[in-house]
Enzyme design. Structure first.
Site, mmCIF file in Angstrom:
data_model
loop_
_atom_site.group_PDB
_atom_site.id
_atom_site.type_symbol
_atom_site.label_atom_id
_atom_site.label_comp_id
_atom_site.label_asym_id
_atom_site.label_seq_id
_atom_site.Cartn_x
_atom_site.Cartn_y
_atom_site.Cartn_z
ATOM 1 N N ASN A 42 0.846 -1.194 0.000
ATOM 2 C CA ASN A 42 0.000 0.000 0.000
ATOM 3 C C ASN A 42 0.881 1.244 0.000
ATOM 4 O O ASN A 42 1.966 1.268 0.611
ATOM 5 C CB ASN A 42 -0.999 -0.005 1.161
ATOM 6 N N GLU A 44 0.311 5.174 0.723
ATOM 7 C CA GLU A 44 -0.629 6.182 1.213
ATOM 8 C C GLU A 44 -0.242 7.578 0.746
ATOM 9 O O GLU A 44 0.830 7.798 0.158
ATOM 10 C CB GLU A 44 -0.720 6.099 2.742
ATOM 11 N N GLU A 55 -2.869 -4.721 -3.146
ATOM 12 C CA GLU A 55 -3.301 -5.636 -4.205
ATOM 13 C C GLU A 55 -3.343 -4.922 -5.550
ATOM 14 O O GLU A 55 -2.937 -5.464 -6.581
ATOM 15 C CB GLU A 55 -4.705 -6.188 -3.887
ATOM 16 N N CYS A 90 -10.181 -5.241 0.083
ATOM 17 C CA CYS A 90 -11.324 -4.324 0.036
ATOM 18 C C CYS A 90 -12.127 -4.543 -1.250
ATOM 19 O O CYS A 90 -11.689 -5.228 -2.191
ATOM 20 C CB CYS A 90 -10.860 -2.879 0.138
ATOM 21 N N CYS A 93 -10.444 -3.488 -4.591
ATOM 22 C CA CYS A 93 -9.441 -4.456 -5.062
ATOM 23 C C CYS A 93 -10.106 -5.711 -5.610
ATOM 24 O O CYS A 93 -9.643 -6.288 -6.605
ATOM 25 C CB CYS A 93 -8.466 -4.787 -3.945
HETATM 26 N N1 THU Z 1 -5.412 -1.437 2.214
HETATM 27 C C1 THU Z 1 -4.814 -2.291 1.331
HETATM 28 O O1 THU Z 1 -3.627 -2.172 1.018
HETATM 29 N N2 THU Z 1 -5.576 -3.285 0.806
HETATM 30 C C2 THU Z 1 -6.897 -3.479 1.060
HETATM 31 O O2 THU Z 1 -7.519 -4.356 0.485
HETATM 32 C C3 THU Z 1 -7.581 -2.636 2.031
HETATM 33 C C4 THU Z 1 -6.789 -1.520 2.608
HETATM 34 C C5 THU Z 1 -4.610 -0.354 2.783
HETATM 35 C C6 THU Z 1 -5.039 1.024 2.405
HETATM 36 C C7 THU Z 1 -4.516 1.845 3.562
HETATM 37 O O3 THU Z 1 -3.178 2.228 3.277
HETATM 38 C C8 THU Z 1 -4.532 0.884 4.739
HETATM 39 O O4 THU Z 1 -4.684 -0.412 4.193
HETATM 40 C C9 THU Z 1 -5.639 1.131 5.728
HETATM 41 O O5 THU Z 1 -6.867 1.177 5.096
#
Ligand code: THU
Length: 136
Positions: A42, A44, A55, A90, A93
């Protein structure tokens, strides 16, 4: 590449996570049908909205390299990189997975390289919307 090896690659990818706001670190490892593994973390952003999930990072890396067919993805995540539970992908994704993968695509969610569960995409995104709905 077996499931245990793919989970290990997801743990390695999680170390690269850029998550200064949520402190949730997530890693993914996507296996293409050609046999190549694409990792993702991830990423941010201070504006929050531009944040990219692990993902999707993996999928977009792979697709931008010309890959279109995939076998499975392993995902791990946790607060401060401490993986205590299964990290489920999520909805966004899951939708991106559905763009490129059939329902039998495997999603491996892990607590460790010895403790993981395998779901199919059709289990995680039943009755999904896909290109088959808008193409003839
Ligand atoms: N996040 C992911 O990397 N994948 C997911 O399927 C859900 C959320 C990340 C986004 C954010 O940086 C952190 O998790 C908290 O939501």
């Amino acid at each position: 590449m077996n499931n245990k090896e793919l989970v290990k690659a997801a743990f390695d990818a999680m170390q690269k996570a850029y998550a200064p706001y949520s402190c949730y670190k997530v890693g993914a490892a996507l296996l293409s049908k050609s046999g190549t593994v694409y990792s993702g973390c991830n990423v941010e952003n201070a504006a929050y909205g531009p944040t990219n999930c692990a993902e999707r990072t993996a999928f977009f890396k792979a697709v931008s390299e010309g890959e279109r067919e995939f076998l499975k993805i392993a995902i791990v995540g946790g607060k401060n990189g401490n993986v205590n539970d299964l990290f489920m992908p999520c909805g966004v994704c899951r939708q991106v997975m559905a763009e490129f993968c059939d329902g039998d695509f495997e999603v491996i969610v892990a607590r460790s390289t010895d403790d993981f569960s395998v779901f199919t995409l059709s289990e995680l995104l039943p009755y999904g919307f896909s290109k088959s709905n808008i193409t003839e």
